[in-house]
Design a protein around this motif. Sequence first.
Motif, mmCIF file in Angstrom:
data_model
loop_
_atom_site.group_PDB
_atom_site.id
_atom_site.type_symbol
_atom_site.label_atom_id
_atom_site.label_comp_id
_atom_site.label_asym_id
_atom_site.label_seq_id
_atom_site.Cartn_x
_atom_site.Cartn_y
_atom_site.Cartn_z
ATOM 1 N N GLU A 127 0.795 -1.216 0.000
ATOM 2 C CA GLU A 127 0.000 0.000 0.000
ATOM 3 C C GLU A 127 0.835 1.278 0.000
ATOM 4 O O GLU A 127 0.308 2.352 -0.312
ATOM 5 N N ASP A 128 2.115 1.182 0.299
ATOM 6 C CA ASP A 128 2.973 2.366 0.266
ATOM 7 C C ASP A 128 3.716 2.535 -1.052
ATOM 8 O O ASP A 128 4.181 3.634 -1.366
ATOM 9 N N HIS A 129 3.851 1.450 -1.818
ATOM 10 C CA HIS A 129 4.727 1.496 -2.993
ATOM 11 C C HIS A 129 4.060 1.057 -4.292
ATOM 12 O O HIS A 129 4.590 1.362 -5.361
ATOM 13 N N ASP A 130 2.968 0.335 -4.239
ATOM 14 C CA ASP A 130 2.314 -0.152 -5.452
ATOM 15 C C ASP A 130 1.258 0.860 -5.891
ATOM 16 O O ASP A 130 0.258 1.052 -5.205
ATOM 17 N N PRO A 131 1.451 1.518 -7.050
ATOM 18 C CA PRO A 131 0.450 2.506 -7.488
ATOM 19 C C PRO A 131 -0.903 1.899 -7.798
ATOM 20 O O PRO A 131 -1.911 2.615 -7.815
ATOM 21 N N GLU A 143 -7.474 0.061 6.490
ATOM 22 C CA GLU A 143 -6.727 1.242 6.911
ATOM 23 C C GLU A 143 -6.946 2.392 5.923
ATOM 24 O O GLU A 143 -7.122 3.550 6.322
ATOM 25 N N GLN A 144 -6.921 2.076 4.626
ATOM 26 C CA GLN A 144 -7.176 3.106 3.628
ATOM 27 C C GLN A 144 -8.608 3.627 3.745
ATOM 28 O O GLN A 144 -8.854 4.823 3.601
ATOM 29 N N ALA A 145 -9.547 2.724 4.002
ATOM 30 C CA ALA A 145 -10.947 3.140 4.165
ATOM 31 C C ALA A 145 -11.099 4.093 5.344
ATOM 32 O O ALA A 145 -11.811 5.104 5.269
ATOM 33 N N LEU A 246 0.219 -5.672 1.557
ATOM 34 C CA LEU A 246 1.449 -5.593 2.343
ATOM 35 C C LEU A 246 1.669 -4.167 2.857
ATOM 36 O O LEU A 246 1.242 -3.195 2.237
ATOM 37 N N THR A 247 2.347 -4.075 3.984
ATOM 38 C CA THR A 247 2.718 -2.786 4.558
ATOM 39 C C THR A 247 4.211 -2.795 4.851
ATOM 40 O O THR A 247 4.909 -3.796 4.624
ATOM 41 N N LYS A 248 4.707 -1.705 5.416
ATOM 42 C CA LYS A 248 6.128 -1.611 5.734
ATOM 43 C C LYS A 248 6.553 -2.621 6.790
ATOM 44 O O LYS A 248 7.750 -2.894 6.950
ATOM 45 N N ASP A 249 5.596 -3.180 7.518
ATOM 46 C CA ASP A 249 5.924 -4.160 8.556
ATOM 47 C C ASP A 249 6.137 -5.567 7.990
ATOM 48 O O ASP A 249 6.625 -6.446 8.694
ATOM 49 N N ASP A 250 5.748 -5.791 6.741
ATOM 50 C CA ASP A 250 5.893 -7.118 6.130
ATOM 51 C C ASP A 250 7.273 -7.246 5.502
ATOM 52 O O ASP A 250 7.642 -6.449 4.631
#
Length: 338
Positions: A127-131, A143-145, A246-250
Amino acid sequence: MAEPVTLEARGSDFARLARKINDAGLLNRRPVYYAVRLSLVLAAYAGCWALFWWVGDSWLQVLVAVPLAVIFAQIGFLAHDLGHRQVFRTRRPSDVVGLLIGNLGVGLGWGWWNTKHNRHHANPNHEDHDPDVSPAVIVWSTEQAARSQGLPRFVARWQAFLFFPLLTLEAWHLHIASFRALADPTTKRRPVEGALLVAHFALYLGAIFAVLSPGKALVFLLVHQGLFGVYLGSTFAPNHKGMPILTKDDKLDFLRKQVLTSRNVRGGLFTDVLLGQLNYQIEHHLFPNMPAPNLRHAQPIVQQYCEEIGVSYLETGLIDSYGQALRHLHEVGAALRT
């Protein structure tokens, strides 16, 4: 442009799989296949426009818009393969053909789309890197919702029901994004990209309004571009939507990052043609420069290997893949509905 995947270690599990794939000769180019495929698609493209001219100023043109939308998407699949250097080993011929069929043929910016798509391949469903999972109108995680505002927050409540209707706008979104990218100074070949995009729409709109009355022309545009967007979106939706975000924690190695976020769609020759062979999404993400016709031969090797090392490998039918994606979208918006 993405650099081809090499056999250097991307983690020991991937290195062992890569050796199996290389030993099977599945990374070898398929020039005859792509020569035939490109010839057939371009012949169909020319044939659809000849049919358009022959039918003339008639409401029957709504029917012509259907196969033309299919051919536009098939050209998009070829541009995708060129972007991954599945067709040519070197960059220059890939760029030349990609610009011609992408920018000039269907009005999609080659440079912009390649940059965006390569970011997706590097970090699928992150969610931080995939457009492709950036929250725009659709949100992809709870989380985005929760963070959403305005239109995305309103749409998120019922986005599972709105997903396919919204795809009718996807082609317009891609066209606009292609032009907007020309304002970015980091975009390569901006004069060439811009000239070919302008030439496409001058020829495309010129032909439509020269043959059809204004009312029929507008209907043709809406049907053709709407179906083009629905078809493109429907081929990409089964691949990752509804899979783990995925997030930065994965912290995953290359193989697991690609396999666990991807979904294959089983089927025969018809499914392969319909989805541009992107139904072998797991194999494509592991080996993006593998020629598309080799993906079906790599599939049993990859699936067996994943079973051996205990990595979940998901393959399902086409209808069920949409069901999984839509159920995920509905669950994401549950909190907003309550």
